[in-house]
Design a protein around this motif. Structure first.
Motif, PDB file in Angstrom:
ATOM      1  N   MET A   1       0.842  -1.175   0.000  1.00 22.38           N
ATOM      2  CA  MET A   1       0.000   0.000   0.000  1.00 22.38           C
ATOM      3  C   MET A   1       0.886   1.236   0.000  1.00 22.38           C
ATOM      4  O   MET A   1       1.822   1.334   0.766  1.00 22.38           O
ATOM      5  N   THR A   2       0.540   2.158  -0.845  1.00 24.98           N
ATOM      6  CA  THR A   2       1.309   3.388  -0.933  1.00 24.98           C
ATOM      7  C   THR A   2       0.554   4.528  -0.256  1.00 24.98           C
ATOM      8  O   THR A   2      -0.643   4.408   0.043  1.00 24.98           O
ATOM      9  N   LEU A   3       1.245   5.626  -0.056  1.00 21.78           N
ATOM     10  CA  LEU A   3       0.596   6.803   0.515  1.00 21.78           C
ATOM     11  C   LEU A   3      -0.534   7.273  -0.400  1.00 21.78           C
ATOM     12  O   LEU A   3      -1.596   7.685   0.078  1.00 21.78           O
ATOM     13  N   ASN A   4      -0.316   7.199  -1.707  1.00 24.17           N
ATOM     14  CA  ASN A   4      -1.368   7.594  -2.655  1.00 24.17           C
ATOM     15  C   ASN A   4      -2.597   6.694  -2.558  1.00 24.17           C
ATOM     16  O   ASN A   4      -3.714   7.166  -2.749  1.00 24.17           O
ATOM     17  N   ASN A   5      -2.406   5.398  -2.256  1.00 28.86           N
ATOM     18  CA  ASN A   5      -3.558   4.508  -2.072  1.00 28.86           C
ATOM     19  C   ASN A   5      -4.444   5.002  -0.930  1.00 28.86           C
ATOM     20  O   ASN A   5      -5.677   4.945  -1.011  1.00 28.86           O
ATOM     21  N   PHE A   6      -3.820   5.468   0.159  1.00 30.55           N
ATOM     22  CA  PHE A   6      -4.578   5.989   1.288  1.00 30.55           C
ATOM     23  C   PHE A   6      -5.315   7.268   0.910  1.00 30.55           C
ATOM     24  O   PHE A   6      -6.500   7.433   1.229  1.00 30.55           O
ATOM     25  N   VAL A   7      -4.633   8.193   0.253  1.00 30.62           N
ATOM     26  CA  VAL A   7      -5.264   9.457  -0.135  1.00 30.62           C
ATOM     27  C   VAL A   7      -6.446   9.192  -1.056  1.00 30.62           C
ATOM     28  O   VAL A   7      -7.519   9.796  -0.899  1.00 30.62           O
ATOM     29  N   GLU A  46       9.031   2.331  10.572  1.00 28.68           N
ATOM     30  CA  GLU A  46       9.956   1.690  11.499  1.00 28.68           C
ATOM     31  C   GLU A  46      10.316   0.312  10.977  1.00 28.68           C
ATOM     32  O   GLU A  46       9.462  -0.407  10.461  1.00 28.68           O
ATOM     33  N   LYS A  47      11.577  -0.054  11.161  1.00 29.57           N
ATOM     34  CA  LYS A  47      12.015  -1.387  10.783  1.00 29.57           C
ATOM     35  C   LYS A  47      11.837  -2.297  11.982  1.00 29.57           C
ATOM     36  O   LYS A  47      12.203  -1.956  13.099  1.00 29.57           O
ATOM     37  N   HIS A  48      11.267  -3.465  11.723  1.00 24.13           N
ATOM     38  CA  HIS A  48      11.101  -4.480  12.754  1.00 24.13           C
ATOM     39  C   HIS A  48      11.880  -5.714  12.333  1.00 24.13           C
ATOM     40  O   HIS A  48      12.738  -5.652  11.458  1.00 24.13           O
ATOM     41  N   LEU A  49      11.590  -6.829  12.923  1.00 30.69           N
ATOM     42  CA  LEU A  49      12.315  -8.063  12.676  1.00 30.69           C
ATOM     43  C   LEU A  49      12.320  -8.438  11.194  1.00 30.69           C
ATOM     44  O   LEU A  49      11.281  -8.457  10.545  1.00 30.69           O
ATOM     45  N   ASP A  50      13.506  -8.698  10.655  1.00 31.32           N
ATOM     46  CA  ASP A  50      13.711  -9.151   9.284  1.00 31.32           C
ATOM     47  C   ASP A  50      13.086  -8.176   8.284  1.00 31.32           C
ATOM     48  O   ASP A  50      13.484  -7.029   8.220  1.00 31.32           O
ATOM     49  N   ARG A  51      12.092  -8.620   7.510  1.00 30.85           N
ATOM     50  CA  ARG A  51      11.482  -7.783   6.477  1.00 30.85           C
ATOM     51  C   ARG A  51      10.202  -7.099   6.951  1.00 30.85           C
ATOM     52  O   ARG A  51       9.488  -6.497   6.158  1.00 30.85           O
ATOM     53  N   ARG A  53       7.815  -4.312   8.651  1.00 36.67           N
ATOM     54  CA  ARG A  53       7.847  -2.861   8.807  1.00 36.67           C
ATOM     55  C   ARG A  53       6.534  -2.387   9.413  1.00 36.67           C
ATOM     56  O   ARG A  53       5.492  -3.011   9.245  1.00 36.67           O
ATOM     57  N   ARG A  54       6.602  -1.249  10.084  1.00 31.31           N
ATOM     58  CA  ARG A  54       5.408  -0.574  10.616  1.00 31.31           C
ATOM     59  C   ARG A  54       5.414   0.831  10.057  1.00 31.31           C
ATOM     60  O   ARG A  54       6.402   1.551  10.172  1.00 31.31           O
ATOM     61  N   ARG A  55       4.317   1.222   9.422  1.00 28.73           N
ATOM     62  CA  ARG A  55       4.206   2.565   8.865  1.00 28.73           C
ATOM     63  C   ARG A  55       3.084   3.316   9.565  1.00 28.73           C
ATOM     64  O   ARG A  55       2.012   2.764   9.795  1.00 28.73           O
ATOM     65  N   SER A  56       3.346   4.571   9.899  1.00 30.74           N
ATOM     66  CA  SER A  56       2.358   5.456  10.521  1.00 30.74           C
ATOM     67  C   SER A  56       2.179   6.678   9.627  1.00 30.74           C
ATOM     68  O   SER A  56       3.163   7.264   9.180  1.00 30.74           O
ATOM     69  N   ILE A  57       0.924   7.032   9.409  1.00 29.89           N
ATOM     70  CA  ILE A  57       0.621   8.178   8.555  1.00 29.89           C
ATOM     71  C   ILE A  57      -0.422   9.035   9.261  1.00 29.89           C
ATOM     72  O   ILE A  57      -1.419   8.526   9.764  1.00 29.89           O
ATOM     73  N   GLN A  58      -0.183  10.346   9.299  1.00 31.72           N
ATOM     74  CA  GLN A  58      -1.166  11.268   9.871  1.00 31.72           C
ATOM     75  C   GLN A  58      -1.768  12.083   8.727  1.00 31.72           C
ATOM     76  O   GLN A  58      -1.040  12.685   7.926  1.00 31.72           O
ATOM     77  N   PHE A 125       3.431  -4.376   7.602  1.00 33.43           N
ATOM     78  CA  PHE A 125       3.546  -5.106   6.343  1.00 33.43           C
ATOM     79  C   PHE A 125       4.903  -5.792   6.286  1.00 33.43           C
ATOM     80  O   PHE A 125       5.788  -5.515   7.093  1.00 33.43           O
ATOM     81  N   VAL A 126       5.035  -6.699   5.338  1.00 36.67           N
ATOM     82  CA  VAL A 126       6.272  -7.451   5.149  1.00 36.67           C
ATOM     83  C   VAL A 126       6.774  -7.169   3.739  1.00 36.67           C
ATOM     84  O   VAL A 126       6.017  -7.284   2.770  1.00 36.67           O
ATOM     85  N   LEU A 127       8.033  -6.788   3.633  1.00 39.13           N
ATOM     86  CA  LEU A 127       8.628  -6.528   2.327  1.00 39.13           C
ATOM     87  C   LEU A 127       8.727  -7.813   1.512  1.00 39.13           C
ATOM     88  O   LEU A 127       8.931  -8.893   2.069  1.00 39.13           O
ATOM     89  N   THR A 128       8.607  -7.686   0.231  1.00 37.67           N
ATOM     90  CA  THR A 128       8.746  -8.828  -0.658  1.00 37.67           C
ATOM     91  C   THR A 128      10.203  -9.281  -0.657  1.00 37.67           C
ATOM     92  O   THR A 128      11.107  -8.455  -0.791  1.00 37.67           O
ATOM     93  N   PRO A 129      10.438 -10.569  -0.501  1.00 40.88           N
ATOM     94  CA  PRO A 129      11.837 -11.037  -0.483  1.00 40.88           C
ATOM     95  C   PRO A 129      12.481 -10.911  -1.861  1.00 40.88           C
ATOM     96  O   PRO A 129      11.805 -10.930  -2.886  1.00 40.88           O
TER      97      PRO A 129
END
Length: 145
Positions: A1-7, A46-51, A53-58, A125-129
């Motif tokens: 999901m991208t920022l544009n998807n949210f908008v 934020e980077k978490h374990l392995d791939r 990620r946590r994204r926060s958007i205001q 979300f998890v990055l694609t390997p």
């Protein structure tokens, strides 16, 4: 999901609630009275374990009142609170994802005749390997010395 998807999801929800009003993104035109603007205040990742990620958007949604608009702030705020508990966001062409929204706040600004609604979206979300070739598909070259 991208920022544009949210908008796009926010703009679509606003257009569904108030089909007679336009929704602007990226910039506010000078004739925006009676219409909406959707913008991103800030985002972080934020980077978490392995791939992982946590994204926060205001986000912020601005409603610009017309010069003789007597829209009731309380009714508008209730509609925004009721409809922005969660957001269905297009992840890919085949997949959508519901994201819970937090920190909803509404405030009127009577001097500039704007209603503002802000909220946050947090998701994991998890990055694609990276593509790793399988042993059975490895290219093998023999060299004679």
């Amino acid at each position: 999901m991208t920022l544009n998807n949210f908008v796009e999801a926010i703009a679509g929800k606003l257009a569904g609630l108030w089909p007679d009003r336009k929704v602007y993104v990226n910039e506010i035109p000078k004739d925006a009275e009676g219409n909406y603007f959707v913008g991103i205040i800030e985002s972080d990742q934020e980077k978490h374990l392995d791939r992982r990620r946590r994204r926060s958007i205001q986000f912020e949604v601005l409603y610009f009142l017309k010069s003789k608009d007597t829209a009731d702030f309380n009714e508008w705020a209730e509609a925004m609170y009721d409809n922005f508990e969660a957001l269905v966001v297009k992840e890919t062409d085949e997949k959508v994802r519901e994201v819970r929204l937090t920190n909803q706040k509404a405030r009127p600004d009577k001097n500039t005749r704007v209603f503002q609604f802000t909220f946050d979206a947090d998701f994991f979300f998890v990055l694609t390997p990276d593509d790793i070739p399988f042993m059975e598909n490895l290219e093998h070259t023999e060299v004679m010395e």
